[in-house]
Design a protein around this motif. Structure first.
Motif, mmCIF file in Angstrom:
data_model
loop_
_atom_site.group_PDB
_atom_site.id
_atom_site.type_symbol
_atom_site.label_atom_id
_atom_site.label_comp_id
_atom_site.label_asym_id
_atom_site.label_seq_id
_atom_site.Cartn_x
_atom_site.Cartn_y
_atom_site.Cartn_z
ATOM 1 N N LYS A 186 0.816 -1.191 0.053
ATOM 2 C CA LYS A 186 0.079 -0.122 0.063
ATOM 3 C C LYS A 186 0.921 0.989 -0.132
ATOM 4 N N LYS A 187 1.809 1.375 0.941
ATOM 5 C CA LYS A 187 2.855 2.476 1.007
ATOM 6 C C LYS A 187 3.533 2.748 -0.302
ATOM 7 N N GLY B 239 1.000 0.951 -10.342
ATOM 8 C CA GLY B 239 1.593 2.481 -9.985
ATOM 9 C C GLY B 239 2.805 2.752 -10.696
ATOM 10 N N ARG C 126 4.487 6.055 -5.273
ATOM 11 C CA ARG C 126 4.506 6.016 -6.681
ATOM 12 C C ARG C 126 3.259 7.032 -7.114
ATOM 13 N N GLU C 127 2.057 7.245 -6.597
ATOM 14 C CA GLU C 127 0.828 8.107 -6.559
ATOM 15 C C GLU C 127 1.521 9.333 -6.466
ATOM 16 N N LEU C 128 2.165 9.727 -5.268
ATOM 17 C CA LEU C 128 2.627 11.072 -4.704
ATOM 18 C C LEU C 128 3.478 11.512 -5.743
ATOM 19 N N LYS D 58 7.959 11.696 4.182
ATOM 20 C CA LYS D 58 6.960 11.197 4.496
ATOM 21 C C LYS D 58 6.968 9.700 5.009
ATOM 22 N N LYS E 238 1.719 13.023 -8.810
ATOM 23 C CA LYS E 238 1.223 14.226 -8.217
ATOM 24 C C LYS E 238 2.192 15.485 -8.172
ATOM 25 N N ILE F 123 2.349 1.959 -3.310
ATOM 26 C CA ILE F 123 1.553 2.415 -4.379
ATOM 27 C C ILE F 123 1.497 3.909 -3.979
ATOM 28 N N GLU F 124 1.346 4.084 -2.825
ATOM 29 C CA GLU F 124 0.942 5.383 -2.447
ATOM 30 C C GLU F 124 2.193 6.441 -2.913
#
Length: 75
Positions: A30-31, A74, A36-38, A51, A41, A33-34
């Motif tokens: 989960k982290k 991601g 990669r999303e950040l 973070k 962005k 993937i997050e």
């Protein structure tokens, strides 16, 4: 020797140090993937690293798939 035993166990699949199975893991699926999303962005690798409590290089490698590349989500 113990070192040879570990190498043999990893090579034959008896031990798996990939992802969350690594004994010093700080991240999970989960982290990753997050992270990669950040990056998509617009956050910098350093901001992502701060973070998640990892170094900038680790954040970069995770986002680019150098580490955790087997988790393609991601990328």
């Amino acid at each position: 020797t113990p070192d040879e035993n570990v190498k043999h166990a990893v090579a034959t699949g008896l031990m798996d140090f990939k992802g969350i199975n690594h004994p010093h893991v700080k991240l999970n699926n989960k982290k990753v993937i997050e992270m990669r999303e950040l990056r998509k962005k617009g956050l910098t690798y350093q901001e992502i690293a701060n973070k998640f409590g990892v170094c900038r290089r680790q954040a970069s490698d995770v986002v680019r798939g150098v580490n955790w590349g087997w988790l393609s989500e991601g990328l």
